[in-house]
Every structure is written in C-alpha cells, then in structure tokens.
Design an enzyme around this catalytic site. Structure first.
Site, PDB file in Angstrom:
ATOM      1  N   GLY A  10      69.130  21.870  35.228  1.00 41.55           N
ATOM      2  CA  GLY A  10      70.425  21.869  34.556  1.00 41.55           C
ATOM      3  C   GLY A  10      70.261  21.769  33.053  1.00 41.55           C
ATOM      4  N   GLN A  11      71.375  21.767  32.342  1.00 45.06           N
ATOM      5  CA  GLN A  11      71.321  21.714  30.883  1.00 45.06           C
ATOM      6  C   GLN A  11      70.663  20.424  30.395  1.00 45.06           C
ATOM      7  OE1 GLN A  11      74.844  23.702  28.762  1.00 45.06           O
ATOM      8  NE2 GLN A  11      75.813  22.832  30.564  1.00 45.06           N
ATOM      9  N   ALA A  61      74.238  17.116  39.538  1.00 41.66           N
ATOM     10  CA  ALA A  61      75.612  16.988  40.028  1.00 41.66           C
ATOM     11  C   ALA A  61      76.119  18.324  40.530  1.00 41.66           C
ATOM     12  CB  ALA A  61      76.532  16.485  38.911  1.00 41.66           C
ATOM     13  N   THR A  63      78.857  20.660  39.726  1.00 43.32           N
ATOM     14  CA  THR A  63      79.663  20.777  38.502  1.00 43.32           C
ATOM     15  C   THR A  63      80.599  21.986  38.478  1.00 43.32           C
ATOM     16  OG1 THR A  63      77.846  21.947  37.414  1.00 43.32           O
ATOM     17  CG2 THR A  63      77.970  19.559  37.075  1.00 43.32           C
ATOM     18  N   THR A 102      81.268  11.770  33.823  1.00 40.26           N
ATOM     19  CA  THR A 102      82.075  12.765  33.113  1.00 40.26           C
ATOM     20  C   THR A 102      83.403  12.213  32.596  1.00 40.26           C
ATOM     21  OG1 THR A 102      83.290  14.855  33.459  1.00 40.26           O
ATOM     22  CG2 THR A 102      82.994  13.458  35.378  1.00 40.26           C
ATOM     23  N   ASP A 103      83.925  12.865  31.573  1.00 37.87           N
ATOM     24  CA  ASP A 103      85.270  12.555  31.062  1.00 37.87           C
ATOM     25  C   ASP A 103      86.355  12.925  32.078  1.00 37.87           C
ATOM     26  OD1 ASP A 103      84.415  15.310  30.422  1.00 37.87           O
ATOM     27  OD2 ASP A 103      86.407  15.538  29.573  1.00 37.87           O
ATOM     28  N   TYR A 126      86.672  17.543  41.474  1.00 41.22           N
ATOM     29  CA  TYR A 126      85.398  17.259  40.801  1.00 41.22           C
ATOM     30  C   TYR A 126      85.424  15.867  40.166  1.00 41.22           C
ATOM     31  CZ  TYR A 126      82.088  17.161  36.903  1.00 41.22           C
ATOM     32  OH  TYR A 126      81.128  16.775  35.994  1.00 41.22           O
ATOM     33  N   TRP A 151      82.108  18.055  27.762  1.00 40.44           N
ATOM     34  CA  TRP A 151      81.951  19.376  27.136  1.00 40.44           C
ATOM     35  C   TRP A 151      80.473  19.682  26.807  1.00 40.44           C
ATOM     36  CZ3 TRP A 151      86.353  20.465  23.057  1.00 40.44           C
ATOM     37  CH2 TRP A 151      87.589  20.074  23.575  1.00 40.44           C
TER      38      TRP A 151
END
Length: 283
Positions: A10-11, A61, A63, A102-103, A126, A151
């Site tokens: 992932g990122q 996760a 996502t 996460t937000d 999610y 983000w």
C-alpha cells in the site's frame, strides 16, 4: 528490533519500506495480503507467532470506500476482525502495536479541527468497519497506539494526486468538489512520524491524529497540483451534491495534530511543501 509491517504494497507500507531501508538496526518483515491474509483472521496469529516481532505496524486495510457499501462483510472482516486478531497477538506477547485508522470515523459535521476525543459517528460502511477495528484494538490491547489519518497520497499506488495529474493531462476541463474540507497526508511524512514514535523512549498508548498542516478543500488541492505541475486545464468547483457516490463522505475532517506533536515532539510539515516534495519525486 524486529518490526512487522502489514499492507506492505500500500501507499504507507511502500513509504515505510523506503524510510526503514536506512535503519540497519531494525529487522523488518513486510507482509502483503498473500503473506498475511486479512480476509482469513484465523490464520493471523500463527503468521505473527512465526515472525515473533517486537513491534507491529498495522497499515493494511480494506480501503475501497464506495465498494464497501456492497461488501460490508468483507470490509468488516479485514478492518475489524483481522485488527482484533492482531491486537490479541500483541497483547498476549507484549508486542508494541501501531494501527492506522481514518478520519472517516467522524460524521463531518464539525466546524473546528477534530481532537482525538471528538464524538465518532461514521456515515459509511468503510468508516464503520474502521471504527469497529479501533474499538476492538483498544479493548483487547490498551497499550496499542492508533493513528487516524486523512486524504493519504504518495508516489506509490493510486491516489488523488496521480488521478488529477492524469485527468488534467487528458482533458481541457475537470470538476472537483469544493465543499469537503480537511488536510492531505503525504504518506512519506506519516512513515517518518511512525518511525519516530517507535524510536521514542516514551510509549504513550491511545489514539493520535496525523495529517499535514493546513486546511483545504479537494478543489484547493487540485488547484495546487495544477499550479505546481504547470498543467493547462480548467478546474470547476462543484458541491458534493453534483458528484453523488455510493458512500457518503464527511464534509469536514480536519484533524487536530496537537497531541502527537506534544507527546512525540514531531514536526508536521505543511501540506503544500509536502505536495511539492512528492511531485518532485514523481518527476
């Protein structure tokens, strides 16, 4: 120090691989979905027991925010039940656990930067699955650290920045939402923050917020990408109502970073500086 990182492709996982390359004192095991099948939680304990980590960074996760609306069971399994299994292992073996959230656990109705103790009320599947994961981790392993972020973008993987560059290169005109407000997170900055926490002498359990500094809309973000990349494309600002999606998005998800800065003496870069750095790497 043996560190296990989930979500290695992932990122954030990719940025952690880059950051940890220079840390020769750390023995890192990067686990992708084949090595650690989060959709099969019963297998997780055995995988971790074989690796015997001192620290787990749980960055993996489910996502796919819109897809989660029709794949509720899978999102819950990966984001909630698998996280619970990881917490069971960390608690039973006194392993330090840092889990990424996460937000989207918030409903987006706030008008001021969200602190860690702000009321949670997810407005999509999610976000709900991630909240259930948070709650399970805190219940099972009170010594864990949870970092909520927002983000996320990176030179790795698919994200808003890369999508905007592609669309602005292909089209003369695009439309971007201007009434969802928050702050982007360059995954490389978050990776550095996580490593700083691991190396800190103090381990302070609980929930933390992390994103880059500043308050912008997606339209502002797209406009900055256009300016920095010197792209010739008109960007129209549109309301959320003009771009319906299967999953609702929070209108306001700006995270207050005071706690993580105070507890771990972190410098949090400003969003535009990080965007410029990422785009220079992308070139």
């Amino acid at each position: 120090m043996k560190i296990v990182i989930t979500g290695s492709n992932g990122q954030l996982g990719s940025e952690l691989q880059e950051v940890l390359k220079s840390h020769s004192d750390k023995d890192c095991a990067f686990l992708d979905r084949c090595k650690l099948p989060l959709d099969e939680p019963a297998k997780i304990g055995e995988v971790l027991a074989n690796l015997q980590p001192d620290v787990i960074i749980h960055a993996a996760a489910y996502t796919a925010v819109d897809k989660a609306e029709s794949e509720e069971a899978l999102a819950n399994t990966v984001n909630h039940l698998a996280s619970a299994e990881i917490a069971k292992y960390s608690a039973a073996n006194m392993v330090k656990l840092i889990a990424i959230s996460t937000d989207y656990v918030f409903d987006g109705t706030s008008s001021q930067a969200l602190k860690e103790d702000a009321a949670v009320d997810p407005i999509n599947i999610y976000g709900l699955s991630k909240l259930h994961g948070e709650e399970a981790i805190q219940r099972i392993d009170p010594n864990a650290i949870i970092i909520r972020t927002s983000w996320v973008y990176s030179t790795y993987g698919n994200n808003f920045v890369k999508t905007m560059i592609r669309l602005m290169s292909e089209r003369e005109e695009i439309s971007v939402i201007n009434d969802q407000v928050g702050s982007p997170t360059y995954a490389h900055d978050l990776a550095n923050a996580i490593v700083s926490i691991i190396e800190s002498k103090d381990w302070k359990a609980g929930i933390y917020h992390y994103s880059n500094e500043g308050e912008i809309s997606w339209f502002d973000f797209a406009s900055a990408i256009k300016e920095i990349k010197q792209l010739d494309c008109k960007i129209n600002a549109i309301p959320t109502t003009a771009y319906p999606t299967p999953a609702k998005r929070p209108k306001f998800s700006l995270l207050d970073k005071s706690k993580i800065k105070q507890d771990y003496y972190l410098h949090v870069p400003e969003w535009r500086a990080s965007l410029e750095l990422m785009l220079s790497k992308l070139n």
